[in-house]
Design a protein around this motif. Structure first.
Motif, PDB file in Angstrom:
ATOM      1  N   ASP A   1       0.775  -0.912  -0.137  1.00  0.00           N
ATOM      2  CA  ASP A   1       0.167  -0.181   0.203  1.00  0.00           C
ATOM      3  C   ASP A   1       0.775   1.187   0.024  1.00  0.00           C
ATOM      4  O   ASP A   1       0.910   2.051  -0.393  1.00  0.00           O
ATOM      5  CB  ASP A   1      -0.790   0.118   0.627  1.00  0.00           C
TER       6      ASP A   1
ATOM      7  N   SER B   1       1.750   1.409  -3.739  1.00  0.00           N
ATOM      8  CA  SER B   1       0.750   2.832  -4.140  1.00  0.00           C
ATOM      9  C   SER B   1       1.032   4.501  -3.723  1.00  0.00           C
ATOM     10  O   SER B   1       0.378   5.178  -5.220  1.00  0.00           O
ATOM     11  CB  SER B   1      -0.318   1.907  -4.067  1.00  0.00           C
TER      12      SER B   1
ATOM     13  N   THR C   1       3.686   5.940  -5.368  1.00  0.00           N
ATOM     14  CA  THR C   1       2.865   5.994  -6.940  1.00  0.00           C
ATOM     15  C   THR C   1       1.821   7.682  -7.105  1.00  0.00           C
ATOM     16  O   THR C   1       2.546   8.379  -8.169  1.00  0.00           O
ATOM     17  CB  THR C   1       2.567   4.788  -7.810  1.00  0.00           C
TER      18      THR C   1
ATOM     19  N   THR D   1       1.983  -1.789 -11.598  1.00  0.00           N
ATOM     20  CA  THR D   1       2.076   0.031 -11.898  1.00  0.00           C
ATOM     21  C   THR D   1       1.008   0.480 -12.975  1.00  0.00           C
ATOM     22  O   THR D   1       0.644   1.886 -12.922  1.00  0.00           O
ATOM     23  CB  THR D   1       3.329   0.322 -12.139  1.00  0.00           C
TER      24      THR D   1
ATOM     25  N   GLU E   1      -2.032   1.799 -12.056  1.00  0.00           N
ATOM     26  CA  GLU E   1      -1.742   3.863 -11.053  1.00  0.00           C
ATOM     27  C   GLU E   1      -1.553   5.026 -12.415  1.00  0.00           C
ATOM     28  O   GLU E   1      -1.731   5.589 -11.545  1.00  0.00           O
ATOM     29  CB  GLU E   1      -1.356   3.066 -10.243  1.00  0.00           C
TER      30      GLU E   1
END
Length: 161
Positions: free
Chosen positions: A82, A85, A88, A141, A144
């Motif tokens: 998490d 993410s 990112t 990836t 996102e």
């Protein structure tokens, strides 16, 4: 905008990053191994504070590479999925855009480049696992951020810079 160039060692990331910077006038930043045990915070600070004065940045490895290399050679994940993410999203929002470039070459070419560069040669299976992990992480990836696949196998590294 942040252009984050990721991929296994000896796939031409640095060469590509420097070429891009010279062409578009962006700031070049290379990330090596994190300096602290607080990897999430280190990358968050990098994306939100340290590089904030630059409109366009080309980054030679970032949190994606750290996520891969921590699993392979540093004894486990250096951040939770998490947190990956979140980083990112932070990178994208801090720079008004994020483009991840996945520099990719076949294992035999990576090993050949290691030899030419006089670098400590990893075993073929280690290089193969590294390439597989990058493929897996880049696939995640793509959910996102924008991802561009760059086939660096034909790059002439000595003449490119």
């Amino acid at each position: 905008m942040l252009i984050l160039i990721e991929g296994a060692d000896n796939t031409g990331k640095t060469t590509l990053a420097k070429m891009l910077c010279s062409q578009i006038g962006a700031y070049y930043h290379h990330c090596g191994k994190p300096q602290t045990e607080y990897v999430f915070e280190e990358y968050e600070h990098l994306y939100t504070d340290k590089l904030r004065d630059y409109e366009n940045v080309v980054m030679d490895r970032g949190h994606i590479g750290e996520y891969v290399y921590s699993q392979l050679w540093r004894g486990g994940l250096s951040m939770e999925p998490d947190q990956f993410s979140i980083l990112t999203a932070v990178a994208e929002s801090s720079f008004r855009g994020l483009l991840v470039v996945h520099a990719k070459s076949p294992v035999d070419i990576i090993i050949e480049r290691c030899r030419k560069n006089g670098e400590e040669l990893l075993q073929e299976d280690q290089v193969g696992r590294c390439v597989e992990l990058f493929d897996e992480i880049i696939l995640e990836t793509q959910k996102e951020a924008s991802v561009f696949l760059y086939d660096s196998s034909k790059m002439l590294t000595s003449e490119a810079v």
